[in-house]
Design a protein around this motif. Structure first.
Motif, PDB file in Angstrom:
ATOM      1  N   HIS A   1       5.257  20.239   1.375  1.00  0.00           N
ATOM      2  CA  HIS A   1       4.909  18.955   0.773  1.00  0.00           C
ATOM      3  C   HIS A   1       4.231  18.072   1.816  1.00  0.00           C
ATOM      4  O   HIS A   1       4.562  18.143   3.006  1.00  0.00           O
ATOM      5  CB  HIS A   1       6.166  18.200   0.300  1.00  0.00           C
ATOM      6  N   LEU A   2       3.333  17.210   1.368  1.00  0.00           N
ATOM      7  CA  LEU A   2       2.894  16.091   2.196  1.00  0.00           C
ATOM      8  C   LEU A   2       3.950  14.998   2.115  1.00  0.00           C
ATOM      9  O   LEU A   2       4.699  14.911   1.130  1.00  0.00           O
ATOM     10  CB  LEU A   2       1.557  15.550   1.708  1.00  0.00           C
ATOM     11  N   ALA A   3       4.027  14.176   3.136  1.00  0.00           N
ATOM     12  CA  ALA A   3       4.944  13.035   3.119  1.00  0.00           C
ATOM     13  C   ALA A   3       4.226  11.846   2.488  1.00  0.00           C
ATOM     14  O   ALA A   3       2.998  11.762   2.464  1.00  0.00           O
ATOM     15  CB  ALA A   3       5.396  12.707   4.530  1.00  0.00           C
ATOM     16  N   LEU A   4       5.022  10.913   1.970  1.00  0.00           N
ATOM     17  CA  LEU A   4       4.485   9.730   1.294  1.00  0.00           C
ATOM     18  C   LEU A   4       4.977   8.477   2.000  1.00  0.00           C
ATOM     19  O   LEU A   4       6.174   8.310   2.226  1.00  0.00           O
ATOM     20  CB  LEU A   4       4.935   9.722  -0.167  1.00  0.00           C
TER      21      LEU A   4
ATOM     22  N   LYS B   1       0.843  -1.193   0.000  1.00  0.00           N
ATOM     23  CA  LYS B   1       0.000   0.000   0.000  1.00  0.00           C
ATOM     24  C   LYS B   1       0.878   1.243   0.000  1.00  0.00           C
ATOM     25  O   LYS B   1       2.050   1.200   0.373  1.00  0.00           O
ATOM     26  CB  LYS B   1      -0.947   0.020   1.203  1.00  0.00           C
ATOM     27  N   ARG B   2       0.298   2.347  -0.437  1.00  0.00           N
ATOM     28  CA  ARG B   2       0.946   3.662  -0.414  1.00  0.00           C
ATOM     29  C   ARG B   2      -0.079   4.664   0.096  1.00  0.00           C
ATOM     30  O   ARG B   2      -1.260   4.560  -0.198  1.00  0.00           O
ATOM     31  CB  ARG B   2       1.420   4.090  -1.818  1.00  0.00           C
ATOM     32  N   TRP B   3       0.395   5.651   0.849  1.00  0.00           N
ATOM     33  CA  TRP B   3      -0.542   6.634   1.400  1.00  0.00           C
ATOM     34  C   TRP B   3       0.183   7.942   1.701  1.00  0.00           C
ATOM     35  O   TRP B   3       1.408   7.976   1.876  1.00  0.00           O
ATOM     36  CB  TRP B   3      -1.214   6.086   2.646  1.00  0.00           C
ATOM     37  N   LEU B   4      -0.596   9.013   1.741  1.00  0.00           N
ATOM     38  CA  LEU B   4      -0.072  10.325   2.091  1.00  0.00           C
ATOM     39  C   LEU B   4      -0.270  10.578   3.576  1.00  0.00           C
ATOM     40  O   LEU B   4      -1.240  10.108   4.173  1.00  0.00           O
ATOM     41  CB  LEU B   4      -0.774  11.415   1.282  1.00  0.00           C
ATOM     42  N   LEU B   5       0.653  11.329   4.159  1.00  0.00           N
ATOM     43  CA  LEU B   5       0.563  11.678   5.566  1.00  0.00           C
ATOM     44  C   LEU B   5       0.325  13.168   5.706  1.00  0.00           C
ATOM     45  O   LEU B   5       0.773  13.955   4.863  1.00  0.00           O
ATOM     46  CB  LEU B   5       1.843  11.290   6.305  1.00  0.00           C
TER      47      LEU B   5
END
Length: 254
Positions: free
Chosen positions: A243-246, A232-236
């Motif tokens: 920037h948002l972290a990934l 899975k991949r998600w934004l934090l």
């Protein structure tokens, strides 16, 4: 190398974050009104770094971009070392690249819970010097894992050369991960060429990460070779940056 929060013994949790040297940006006009934060120390940066460390400690490998290795704007604090200490990472590496005298320096960095078997520091080509890629190799029962952290140029022509260089570093690797602020979206010409040359795969979904207050551009990436399974991949949420972290959860296929 897995943390207590990892789903399985061969699962790794990865985080990629452009931390903007601990400076927070919440609106476009902050680039102007908070411009001094980019060259001078500010008390809020310590609080912002603490928030980053709180998030980072849930991960096994953390790739950082724009981490200040110790200049005026960070109060001459090596932010990579500081974050490693706060988040409980026993190993860290960094690659200082863009320098503005004693006022500001940026680095690619990697925080890790397992000692890398090898670390290399490569300068990347570009019209304006100062970009690089941090290369690390880890040894696992399922095989070696190559991890690269990079922050690419704003210009497309420079990115083509930089990604071509990185493709040479990974094209023979069965298990490899590229993390970073690549300053371009997946469908661009430079990344299309990169996938052909490197053997890495485009992700199945688009996750806009910039700007953090109204994300529209998916320019922060965690890319992998076929030997790496991405669960899975998600934004934090915003840590301290523009920037948002990934985040990503991966495992090696052997």
């Amino acid at each position: 190398m897995t943390s207590p929060n990892s789903a399985a013994s061969n699962t790794l949790k990865l985080l990629s974050a452009n931390i903007q040297a601990g400076a927070r940006t919440d609106r476009y006009h902050h680039y102007l009104t908070r411009s001094l934060n980019h060259v001078l120390p500010h008390a809020s940066k310590r609080d912002n770094l603490s928030a980053i460390a709180s998030t980072a400690r849930e991960f096994d490998l953390v790739g950082l971009q724009e981490s200040d290795p110790g200049s005026l704007r960070s109060g001459f604090v090596n932010q990579t070392h500081y974050l490693a200490e706060l988040a409980g990472f026993p190993f860290w590496s960094h690659q200082a690249n863009r320098r503005l005298g004693r006022f500001a320096t940026s680095a690619n960095a990697l925080l890790c819970r397992h000692e890398p078997a090898e670390v290399r520091d490569y300068a990347l080509p570009g019209r304006v010097p100062g970009r690089g890629v941090l290369w690390s190799r880890f040894e696992f029962e399922q095989g070696d894992l190559i991890v690269l952290v990079a922050h690419l140029s704003l210009g497309a022509q420079s990115r083509i050369g930089q990604l071509s260089f990185i493709a040479e570093l990974v094209h023979d690797a069965h298990n490899a991960v590229l993390m970073g602020d690549l300053n371009c979206e997946i469908e661009t010409r430079e990344l299309s060429q990169f996938f052909q040359r490197s053997g890495m795969q485009p992700p199945p979904d688009r996750l806009p990460s910039y700007p953090s207050w109204q994300p529209k551009r998916a320019i922060d990436h965690i890319l992998t070779t076929p030997g790496v399974k991405v669960h899975k991949r998600w934004l934090l949420p915003t840590l301290a940056s523009d920037h948002l972290a990934l985040g990503a959860e991966i495992s090696l296929q052997g």
